[in-house]
Design a protein around this motif. Structure first.
Motif, PDB file in Angstrom:
ATOM      1  N   SER A  88       0.700  -1.364  -0.022  1.00  0.00           N
ATOM      2  CA  SER A  88       0.174  -0.226  -0.414  1.00  0.00           C
ATOM      3  C   SER A  88       0.740   1.267  -0.336  1.00  0.00           C
ATOM      4  O   SER A  88       1.849   1.187   1.121  1.00  0.00           O
ATOM      5  N   PRO A  89       0.020   2.883  -1.225  1.00  0.00           N
ATOM      6  CA  PRO A  89       1.487   4.195  -0.632  1.00  0.00           C
ATOM      7  C   PRO A  89       1.538   4.562   0.870  1.00  0.00           C
ATOM      8  O   PRO A  89       2.875   4.010   0.685  1.00  0.00           O
ATOM      9  N   ALA A  90       0.362   4.578   1.581  1.00  0.00           N
ATOM     10  CA  ALA A  90       0.756   4.720   2.837  1.00  0.00           C
ATOM     11  C   ALA A  90       1.515   4.352   3.266  1.00  0.00           C
ATOM     12  O   ALA A  90       2.855   4.365   4.264  1.00  0.00           O
ATOM     13  N   GLU A  91       1.861   2.704   3.322  1.00  0.00           N
ATOM     14  CA  GLU A  91       2.837   1.501   4.288  1.00  0.00           C
ATOM     15  C   GLU A  91       4.232   2.138   3.426  1.00  0.00           C
ATOM     16  O   GLU A  91       4.886   1.800   4.611  1.00  0.00           O
ATOM     17  N   ASP A  92       4.260   2.112   2.860  1.00  0.00           N
ATOM     18  CA  ASP A  92       6.041   1.790   1.796  1.00  0.00           C
ATOM     19  C   ASP A  92       6.219   3.807   2.146  1.00  0.00           C
ATOM     20  O   ASP A  92       7.586   3.992   2.032  1.00  0.00           O
ATOM     21  N   LYS A  93       5.305   4.666   2.337  1.00  0.00           N
ATOM     22  CA  LYS A  93       6.168   6.067   2.651  1.00  0.00           C
ATOM     23  C   LYS A  93       6.203   6.235   4.856  1.00  0.00           C
ATOM     24  O   LYS A  93       7.716   6.921   4.469  1.00  0.00           O
ATOM     25  N   ILE A  94       5.810   5.364   4.792  1.00  0.00           N
ATOM     26  CA  ILE A  94       5.971   5.387   6.046  1.00  0.00           C
ATOM     27  C   ILE A  94       7.081   4.115   6.083  1.00  0.00           C
ATOM     28  O   ILE A  94       8.672   5.167   6.937  1.00  0.00           O
ATOM     29  N   LEU A  95       7.358   3.574   5.522  1.00  0.00           N
ATOM     30  CA  LEU A  95       9.100   2.918   6.049  1.00  0.00           C
ATOM     31  C   LEU A  95      10.096   3.081   4.807  1.00  0.00           C
ATOM     32  O   LEU A  95      10.674   2.825   5.640  1.00  0.00           O
ATOM     33  N   ALA A  96       9.379   3.901   4.301  1.00  0.00           N
ATOM     34  CA  ALA A  96      10.793   4.407   3.502  1.00  0.00           C
ATOM     35  C   ALA A  96      11.287   5.318   4.418  1.00  0.00           C
ATOM     36  O   ALA A  96      12.576   6.088   3.686  1.00  0.00           O
ATOM     37  N   VAL A  97      10.711   6.205   5.229  1.00  0.00           N
ATOM     38  CA  VAL A  97      10.688   7.457   6.207  1.00  0.00           C
ATOM     39  C   VAL A  97      12.285   6.207   7.293  1.00  0.00           C
ATOM     40  O   VAL A  97      12.920   7.159   7.548  1.00  0.00           O
ATOM     41  N   PHE A  98      12.082   5.327   7.210  1.00  0.00           N
ATOM     42  CA  PHE A  98      13.077   4.813   8.414  1.00  0.00           C
ATOM     43  C   PHE A  98      14.017   4.645   7.244  1.00  0.00           C
ATOM     44  O   PHE A  98      15.589   4.238   8.122  1.00  0.00           O
ATOM     45  N   TYR A  99      14.626   4.378   6.220  1.00  0.00           N
ATOM     46  CA  TYR A  99      15.902   4.198   5.513  1.00  0.00           C
ATOM     47  C   TYR A  99      16.242   5.296   4.633  1.00  0.00           C
ATOM     48  O   TYR A  99      17.152   5.420   4.266  1.00  0.00           O
ATOM     49  N   THR A 100      15.223   6.449   5.030  1.00  0.00           N
ATOM     50  CA  THR A 100      15.921   7.712   3.927  1.00  0.00           C
ATOM     51  C   THR A 100      16.168   8.789   4.678  1.00  0.00           C
ATOM     52  O   THR A 100      16.387   9.365   4.553  1.00  0.00           O
ATOM     53  N   ILE A 101      15.836   8.541   6.630  1.00  0.00           N
ATOM     54  CA  ILE A 101      15.344   9.959   7.060  1.00  0.00           C
ATOM     55  C   ILE A 101      15.879   9.443   8.796  1.00  0.00           C
ATOM     56  O   ILE A 101      16.602   9.833   9.513  1.00  0.00           O
ATOM     57  N   LEU A 102      14.999   8.563   8.943  1.00  0.00           N
ATOM     58  CA  LEU A 102      15.776   8.171  10.494  1.00  0.00           C
ATOM     59  C   LEU A 102      16.648   7.297  10.546  1.00  0.00           C
ATOM     60  O   LEU A 102      17.468   7.293  11.577  1.00  0.00           O
ATOM     61  N   THR A 103      17.159   5.839   9.516  1.00  0.00           N
ATOM     62  CA  THR A 103      18.264   5.226   9.949  1.00  0.00           C
ATOM     63  C   THR A 103      19.790   6.914   9.892  1.00  0.00           C
ATOM     64  O   THR A 103      20.626   5.800  10.128  1.00  0.00           O
ATOM     65  N   PRO A 104      19.395   7.350   8.461  1.00  0.00           N
ATOM     66  CA  PRO A 104      20.925   8.414   8.975  1.00  0.00           C
ATOM     67  C   PRO A 104      20.914   8.617   9.949  1.00  0.00           C
ATOM     68  O   PRO A 104      22.285   9.321  10.252  1.00  0.00           O
ATOM     69  N   MET A 105      19.903   9.710  10.968  1.00  0.00           N
ATOM     70  CA  MET A 105      20.076   9.991  12.120  1.00  0.00           C
ATOM     71  C   MET A 105      20.891   9.454  13.328  1.00  0.00           C
ATOM     72  O   MET A 105      21.954   9.794  14.150  1.00  0.00           O
ATOM     73  N   LEU A 106      20.349   8.080  13.071  1.00  0.00           N
ATOM     74  CA  LEU A 106      20.340   7.242  13.524  1.00  0.00           C
ATOM     75  C   LEU A 106      21.998   6.664  13.715  1.00  0.00           C
ATOM     76  O   LEU A 106      22.762   6.634  15.495  1.00  0.00           O
ATOM     77  N   ASN A 107      22.638   6.534  12.600  1.00  0.00           N
ATOM     78  CA  ASN A 107      23.348   5.921  12.965  1.00  0.00           C
ATOM     79  C   ASN A 107      25.082   6.296  12.928  1.00  0.00           C
ATOM     80  O   ASN A 107      25.792   5.920  13.588  1.00  0.00           O
ATOM     81  N   PRO A 108      25.179   7.464  13.227  1.00  0.00           N
ATOM     82  CA  PRO A 108      26.016   8.797  13.585  1.00  0.00           C
ATOM     83  C   PRO A 108      25.907   8.643  15.615  1.00  0.00           C
ATOM     84  O   PRO A 108      26.674   8.493  16.249  1.00  0.00           O
ATOM     85  N   ILE A 109      24.667   8.546  15.729  1.00  0.00           N
ATOM     86  CA  ILE A 109      24.318   8.787  17.251  1.00  0.00           C
ATOM     87  C   ILE A 109      24.688   7.172  17.696  1.00  0.00           C
ATOM     88  O   ILE A 109      25.312   6.992  18.626  1.00  0.00           O
ATOM     89  N   ILE A 110      24.242   5.617  17.334  1.00  0.00           N
ATOM     90  CA  ILE A 110      25.025   4.882  17.729  1.00  0.00           C
ATOM     91  C   ILE A 110      26.166   4.499  17.688  1.00  0.00           C
ATOM     92  O   ILE A 110      26.875   3.887  18.852  1.00  0.00           O
ATOM     93  N   TYR A 111      27.272   4.897  16.116  1.00  0.00           N
ATOM     94  CA  TYR A 111      28.323   4.618  16.460  1.00  0.00           C
ATOM     95  C   TYR A 111      29.263   5.753  17.380  1.00  0.00           C
ATOM     96  O   TYR A 111      30.099   5.303  17.290  1.00  0.00           O
ATOM     97  N   SER A 112      28.304   6.562  17.626  1.00  0.00           N
ATOM     98  CA  SER A 112      29.076   7.657  18.453  1.00  0.00           C
ATOM     99  C   SER A 112      28.928   6.879  20.167  1.00  0.00           C
ATOM    100  O   SER A 112      29.788   6.997  20.491  1.00  0.00           O
TER     101      SER A 112
END
Length: 311
Positions: free
Chosen positions: A266-290
């Motif tokens: 479903s488009p709505a579900e795909d957009k929510i999941l896309a937020v994880f790997y395009t926006i949230l994960t890039p923010m979390l990576n440096p926090i987790i590794y630091s």
């Protein structure tokens, strides 16, 4: 009635949020995450370049991960914010192709890079005496260049195909960026062959690396469990758990999105999941590794002078 100013070759991005008060608040949150992620990844690259103690294969690979995350963010978020604030949801034919190419390049390259990082930890923990040979600077460069080149070739093939599909009168993409699977329902032809290609590509660039990472960390955790040194066991477990956290946040939504048949998506579900790997994960990576890495915290102390009060 909204006007899109659409030409015959333009696409329309329907976006992530509705143009109301809630949408504006969520957009502000996305902008905040964008700046935090950009700052965190830029700082990580700066630290690794400047601090000699971080000039190792593990941190060189990590600097490439931060670079890919920066490009991820720059590919999707600015256009989404501009479209929401301006009310102009159109994106040009060329712009859609460029966005799709860079997004797919980052997606595939980061999947391969995470597998390289898992191999680095596997060699460091399970074969420490062979680490300098197996993870030499030359090998590290080959892994990085291979990730970028293979990701770019795969992305170019998908982008060229997607832009040569004959589209019907409606060019409204129900997404916040030009995601190829979201463009397929607009096609005026049967796309089952290409959907099979997407399945194969996802398996090669995401599923197989994920299975390889899982297998390598199974072996690593077995070796860590049999370590005699408690300090060594703790350090190895912290490093591995950090990487596994990043891997899970990245691969899980990606694989779930791209390996499902179109009729189950479903488009709505795909957009929510896309937020994880395009926006949230890039923010979390440096926090987790630091925050979970004493070497990075030490580099912050030496370079930026922070955390010095704890010493």
């Amino acid at each position: 009635m909204e006007k899109w100013n659409q030409t015959s070759n333009d696409f329309i991005l329907l976006g992530l949020f509705l143009p109301n008060q809630t949408g504006r608040l969520l957009l502000l949150l996305i902008i905040l995450i964008f700046f935090l992620a950009s700052l965190g990844n830029s700082a990580m690259i700066y630290l690794i370049c400047l601090d000699p103690r971080l000039h190792t294969p593990m941190y060189f690979l990590l600097s490439q991960l931060s670079l890919m995350d920066l490009m991820y963010l720059s590919t999707t978020v600015p256009k989404m914010v501009f479209n929401f604030l301006s009310g102009q949801k159109g994106i040009s034919y060329l712009g859609c192709g460029v966005q799709s190419f860079f997004f797919l390049t980052m997606a595939c390259s980061e999947g391969l890079l995470l597998a390289s990082m898992a191999y680095d930890r596997y060699v460091a923990i399970c074969h420490p005496l062979h680490y300098c040979i197996r993870m030499s600077k030359r090998m590290c460069m080959k892994m990085i260049m291979g990730s970028w080149i293979l990701g770019s070739i795969n992305s170019l093939a998908h982008t060229v195909y997607a832009l040569h599909i004959p589209y019907c009168q409606s060019r409204a993409i129900d997404h916040f960026f030009c995601d190829v699977p979201a463009m397929l329902p607009l096609a005026c032809m049967d796309t089952w062959v290409y959907e099979y290609m997407v399945f194969v590509s996802t398996s090669l660039f995401l599923l197989l690396p994920f299975l390889g990472i899982t297998a390598s960390y199974g072996r690593v955790l077995f070796a860590v469990y049999h370590m005699r040194s408690k300090d060594g066991r703790k350090k190895a477990f912290t490093t591995c758990s950090t990487h596994l956290t990043v891997v899970t946040f990245y691969y899980a939504p990606f694989v779930y999105t791209y390996l499902r048949p179109r009729n189950l998506r479903s488009p709505a579900e795909d957009k929510i999941l896309a937020v994880f790997y395009t926006i949230l994960t890039p923010m979390l990576n440096p926090i987790i590794y630091s925050l979970r890495n004493k070497e990075v915290l030490g580099a912050m102390t030496r370079v930026f002078g922070i955390f010095s009060s704890t010493k």
